[in-house]
Design a protein around this motif. Sequence first.
Motif, mmCIF file in Angstrom:
data_model
loop_
_atom_site.group_PDB
_atom_site.id
_atom_site.type_symbol
_atom_site.label_atom_id
_atom_site.label_comp_id
_atom_site.label_asym_id
_atom_site.label_seq_id
_atom_site.Cartn_x
_atom_site.Cartn_y
_atom_site.Cartn_z
ATOM 1 N N LYS A 44 0.419 58.529 137.039
ATOM 2 C CA LYS A 44 0.823 59.419 135.950
ATOM 3 C C LYS A 44 0.683 58.728 134.593
ATOM 4 O O LYS A 44 0.254 59.349 133.619
ATOM 5 N N TRP A 46 -3.644 57.599 134.172
ATOM 6 C CA TRP A 46 -4.762 58.427 134.597
ATOM 7 C C TRP A 46 -5.759 58.694 133.475
ATOM 8 O O TRP A 46 -6.971 58.660 133.689
ATOM 9 N N TYR A 47 -5.311 58.973 132.273
ATOM 10 C CA TYR A 47 -6.203 59.362 131.187
ATOM 11 C C TYR A 47 -6.742 58.186 130.394
ATOM 12 O O TYR A 47 -7.618 58.371 129.559
ATOM 13 N N ARG A 84 1.500 67.566 136.216
ATOM 14 C CA ARG A 84 0.568 68.503 135.609
ATOM 15 C C ARG A 84 -0.307 67.761 134.600
ATOM 16 O O ARG A 84 0.112 66.765 134.023
ATOM 17 N N PRO A 85 -1.506 68.293 134.361
ATOM 18 C CA PRO A 85 -2.362 67.647 133.373
ATOM 19 C C PRO A 85 -1.800 67.777 131.967
ATOM 20 O O PRO A 85 -1.016 68.693 131.671
ATOM 21 N N ARG A 86 -2.212 66.867 131.094
ATOM 22 C CA ARG A 86 -1.774 66.926 129.705
ATOM 23 C C ARG A 86 -2.408 68.134 129.007
ATOM 24 O O ARG A 86 -3.486 68.583 129.357
ATOM 25 N N ARG A 103 -4.441 69.914 126.134
ATOM 26 C CA ARG A 103 -5.542 69.484 125.275
ATOM 27 C C ARG A 103 -5.132 69.635 123.835
ATOM 28 O O ARG A 103 -4.485 70.618 123.444
#
Length: 74
Positions: free
Chosen positions: A32, A35-36, A67-69, A71
């Motif tokens: 978490k 990841w990015y 959940r994804p961040r 944008r």
Amino acid sequence: MRQRIMVVALLYLILAGAYLLVVPMIVLLYLKLRWYSASSVERAFMYFLVFFFFPGLLLLSPLTNIRPRRRQIV
């Protein structure tokens, strides 16, 4: 003899708990956080961790909600 069997059983229980619960929780937190922003080598290491601790991650998956961040639109 009986004492030795109890120690071995306790050791197996501790190792199983670490493999199925403790380390996968740490892996989920690590994924978490990084990841990015992970490099390609670190991402390969992440995939290895997911492969290696898959049973524990599968066990914890109903309890997680990652959940994804969002944008950022400039």
